[in-house]
Design a protein around this motif. Structure first.
Motif, PDB file in Angstrom:
ATOM      1  N   TYR A  67       0.939  -1.282  -0.284  1.00 55.71           N
ATOM      2  CA  TYR A  67      -0.119   0.084   0.007  1.00 55.71           C
ATOM      3  C   TYR A  67       0.937   1.242   0.006  1.00 55.71           C
ATOM      4  O   TYR A  67       0.657   2.318  -0.626  1.00 55.71           O
ATOM      5  N   GLY A  68       1.986   1.178   0.583  1.00 60.46           N
ATOM      6  CA  GLY A  68       2.808   2.494   0.886  1.00 60.46           C
ATOM      7  C   GLY A  68       3.537   2.798  -0.281  1.00 60.46           C
ATOM      8  O   GLY A  68       3.644   3.935  -0.913  1.00 60.46           O
ATOM      9  N   LEU A  69       4.130   1.809  -0.916  1.00 62.98           N
ATOM     10  CA  LEU A  69       4.890   1.694  -2.178  1.00 62.98           C
ATOM     11  C   LEU A  69       3.947   2.361  -3.068  1.00 62.98           C
ATOM     12  O   LEU A  69       4.345   3.170  -4.012  1.00 62.98           O
ATOM     13  N   GLY A  70       2.890   1.526  -3.292  1.00 63.07           N
ATOM     14  CA  GLY A  70       1.848   2.111  -4.274  1.00 63.07           C
ATOM     15  C   GLY A  70       1.234   3.451  -4.374  1.00 63.07           C
ATOM     16  O   GLY A  70       1.423   3.936  -5.309  1.00 63.07           O
ATOM     17  N   LEU A  71       0.938   3.978  -3.304  1.00 59.25           N
ATOM     18  CA  LEU A  71       0.233   5.166  -3.212  1.00 59.25           C
ATOM     19  C   LEU A  71       1.289   6.288  -2.884  1.00 59.25           C
ATOM     20  O   LEU A  71       1.148   7.089  -3.778  1.00 59.25           O
ATOM     21  N   ILE A  72       2.336   6.242  -1.941  1.00 60.84           N
ATOM     22  CA  ILE A  72       3.324   7.162  -1.809  1.00 60.84           C
ATOM     23  C   ILE A  72       4.139   7.213  -3.058  1.00 60.84           C
ATOM     24  O   ILE A  72       4.701   8.195  -3.661  1.00 60.84           O
ATOM     25  N   GLY A  73       4.701   5.946  -3.438  1.00 60.37           N
ATOM     26  CA  GLY A  73       5.591   5.967  -4.644  1.00 60.37           C
ATOM     27  C   GLY A  73       4.938   6.358  -5.790  1.00 60.37           C
ATOM     28  O   GLY A  73       5.740   7.139  -6.600  1.00 60.37           O
ATOM     29  N   GLY A  74       3.695   6.347  -6.007  1.00 64.91           N
ATOM     30  CA  GLY A  74       2.889   6.678  -7.062  1.00 64.91           C
ATOM     31  C   GLY A  74       2.932   8.339  -7.121  1.00 64.91           C
ATOM     32  O   GLY A  74       3.031   8.980  -8.241  1.00 64.91           O
ATOM     33  N   ILE A  75       2.624   8.932  -5.985  1.00 66.88           N
ATOM     34  CA  ILE A  75       2.576  10.337  -5.919  1.00 66.88           C
ATOM     35  C   ILE A  75       3.898  10.865  -6.092  1.00 66.88           C
ATOM     36  O   ILE A  75       3.874  11.894  -6.841  1.00 66.88           O
ATOM     37  N   ILE A  76       4.666  10.229  -5.777  1.00 68.51           N
ATOM     38  CA  ILE A  76       6.379  10.641  -6.086  1.00 68.51           C
ATOM     39  C   ILE A  76       6.528  10.595  -7.443  1.00 68.51           C
ATOM     40  O   ILE A  76       7.356  11.630  -7.940  1.00 68.51           O
ATOM     41  N   SER A  77       6.157   9.558  -8.138  1.00 64.90           N
ATOM     42  CA  SER A  77       6.482   9.319  -9.533  1.00 64.90           C
ATOM     43  C   SER A  77       5.316  10.574 -10.440  1.00 64.90           C
ATOM     44  O   SER A  77       5.958  11.103 -11.319  1.00 64.90           O
ATOM     45  N   GLY A  78       4.311  10.881  -9.765  1.00 65.16           N
ATOM     46  CA  GLY A  78       3.667  11.852 -10.326  1.00 65.16           C
ATOM     47  C   GLY A  78       4.170  13.079 -10.246  1.00 65.16           C
ATOM     48  O   GLY A  78       4.141  14.021 -11.262  1.00 65.16           O
ATOM     49  N   LEU A  79       4.843  13.539  -9.304  1.00 67.57           N
ATOM     50  CA  LEU A  79       5.654  14.775  -9.012  1.00 67.57           C
ATOM     51  C   LEU A  79       7.054  14.816  -9.757  1.00 67.57           C
ATOM     52  O   LEU A  79       7.403  16.057 -10.098  1.00 67.57           O
ATOM     53  N   THR A  80       7.845  13.742  -9.935  1.00 66.02           N
ATOM     54  CA  THR A  80       8.968  13.598 -10.310  1.00 66.02           C
ATOM     55  C   THR A  80       9.459  12.890 -11.206  1.00 66.02           C
ATOM     56  O   THR A  80      10.495  12.956 -11.938  1.00 66.02           O
ATOM     57  N   ASN A  81       8.573  11.850 -11.742  1.00 60.44           N
ATOM     58  CA  ASN A  81       8.722  10.868 -12.822  1.00 60.44           C
ATOM     59  C   ASN A  81       9.944  10.107 -12.467  1.00 60.44           C
ATOM     60  O   ASN A  81      10.374   9.017 -13.356  1.00 60.44           O
ATOM     61  N   ILE A  82      10.254   9.758 -10.973  1.00 55.85           N
ATOM     62  CA  ILE A  82      11.032   8.754 -10.467  1.00 55.85           C
ATOM     63  C   ILE A  82      10.493   8.277  -9.183  1.00 55.85           C
ATOM     64  O   ILE A  82       9.947   8.839  -8.343  1.00 55.85           O
ATOM     65  N   VAL A  83      10.975   7.132  -8.906  1.00 57.74           N
ATOM     66  CA  VAL A  83      10.402   6.424  -7.885  1.00 57.74           C
ATOM     67  C   VAL A  83      11.482   5.046  -7.600  1.00 57.74           C
ATOM     68  O   VAL A  83      11.091   4.301  -6.720  1.00 57.74           O
ATOM     69  N   ALA A  84      12.466   4.951  -8.216  1.00 51.41           N
ATOM     70  CA  ALA A  84      13.539   4.009  -8.322  1.00 51.41           C
ATOM     71  C   ALA A  84      14.031   3.420  -6.782  1.00 51.41           C
ATOM     72  O   ALA A  84      14.148   2.483  -6.453  1.00 51.41           O
ATOM     73  N   PRO A  85      14.326   4.513  -5.842  1.00 53.86           N
ATOM     74  CA  PRO A  85      14.698   4.005  -4.598  1.00 53.86           C
ATOM     75  C   PRO A  85      13.819   3.227  -3.847  1.00 53.86           C
ATOM     76  O   PRO A  85      14.095   2.067  -3.165  1.00 53.86           O
ATOM     77  N   LEU A  86      12.469   3.701  -3.808  1.00 51.95           N
ATOM     78  CA  LEU A  86      11.519   2.931  -3.189  1.00 51.95           C
ATOM     79  C   LEU A  86      11.371   1.487  -3.861  1.00 51.95           C
ATOM     80  O   LEU A  86      11.026   0.409  -2.958  1.00 51.95           O
ATOM     81  N   MET A  87      11.346   1.351  -5.093  1.00 52.17           N
ATOM     82  CA  MET A  87      11.021   0.165  -5.773  1.00 52.17           C
ATOM     83  C   MET A  87      12.374  -0.832  -5.538  1.00 52.17           C
ATOM     84  O   MET A  87      12.027  -1.955  -5.259  1.00 52.17           O
ATOM     85  N   ILE A  88      13.627  -0.280  -5.563  1.00 51.79           N
ATOM     86  CA  ILE A  88      14.512  -0.942  -5.124  1.00 51.79           C
ATOM     87  C   ILE A  88      14.612  -1.670  -3.987  1.00 51.79           C
ATOM     88  O   ILE A  88      14.728  -2.950  -3.698  1.00 51.79           O
TER      89      ILE A  88
END
Length: 247
Positions: A132-153
């Motif tokens: 849930y955390g990666l999906g929602l928070i990571g998605g918001i970060i991706s929407g704002l910056t186009n990057i979410v690699a650290p959380l995904m890794i």
């Protein structure tokens, strides 16, 4: 549109897609901060939407078993699409240059993570909450910056995903979040003609870069290659910080 920017954009897309083709990820991590050096973060993301989608499609097809991966990861992909849509709406209505600092911070976290093993045992202890955390928070970060690699890794390492699964999950998440972003941008009237024109231009460049990257995949010294890319990312992140705070 300034011809020098168009040339720079073409070079950035070619280099980023070549890197992505050779190691399986990295297009957004490299292209987004480089383009952001020339314009604001919202414009950068609209320019990179379709090229990113194309890169992800090529990567997914080259890895194979698309529907199997989609069936395995559909829930976290859905959460990231929702989070990305929320982040995109925030980006459109604020369009703050300070989001470049968030972009730089994400890069620094990625670089730190590659040098220091960051323990994230709560992910394996609470996999459902972490999803849930990666999906929602990571998605918001991706929407704002186009990057979410650290959380995904961190997520994929703690849950012991294979390299193939990690690459497929990353590319699927980016593909569907970019589709969601494109819908949001168009519905809010924030996808410009310039973004469409650059997207058309980038199609041939992305295909060429990905093809070259895939061909040299087995011929490069991966460790030396990674060190050069990390040094480049560090310089880009520092430049973003300086540009945002002092210019």
């Amino acid at each position: 549109m300034d011809i020098y920017f168009v040339i720079a954009f073409g070079v950035i897309v070619l280099f980023s897609s070549l890197v992505h083709g050779s190691i399986g990820f990295g297009f957004g991590m490299i292209s987004t901060p480089l383009v952001a050096l020339f314009t604001d973060i919202q414009t950068t993301i609209t320019y990179m939407l379709i090229p990113t989608m194309l890169v992800n499609i090529i990567s997914i097809l080259s890895e194979g078993k698309f529907f199997e991966a989609l069936k395995k990861f559909w829930f976290i992909i859905l959460l990231m699409v929702i989070g990305s849509a929320l982040g995109t709406v925030l980006l459109v209505y604020t369009n703050s240059n300070y989001f470049k600092l968030l972009l730089a911070f994400i890069i620094f976290v990625y670089l730190l993570q590659s040098f220091v093993k960051i323990e994230a045992t709560f992910i394996s202890s609470y996999p459902k909450s972490s999803t849930y955390g990666l999906g929602l928070i990571g998605g918001i970060i991706s929407g704002l910056t186009n990057i979410v690699a650290p959380l995904m890794i961190m997520y994929t390492l703690e849950l012991k995903y294979t390299k193939k699964d990690t690459i497929q999950l990353s590319n699927l998440c980016f593909l569907f979040t970019k589709i969601g972003q494109l819908i949001v941008f168009i519905s809010l009237g924030a996808f410009s003609n310039e973004a469409f024109e650059l997207s058309i231009l980038s199609i041939v460049i992305v295909c060429l870069g990905m093809l070259l990257g895939i061909k040299i995949k087995r011929k490069i010294d991966a460790k030396f290659y990674a060190k050069i890319l990390k040094a480049l990312l560090f310089i880009i992140a520092l430049t973003l910080v300086y540009q945002t705070l002092f210019l």
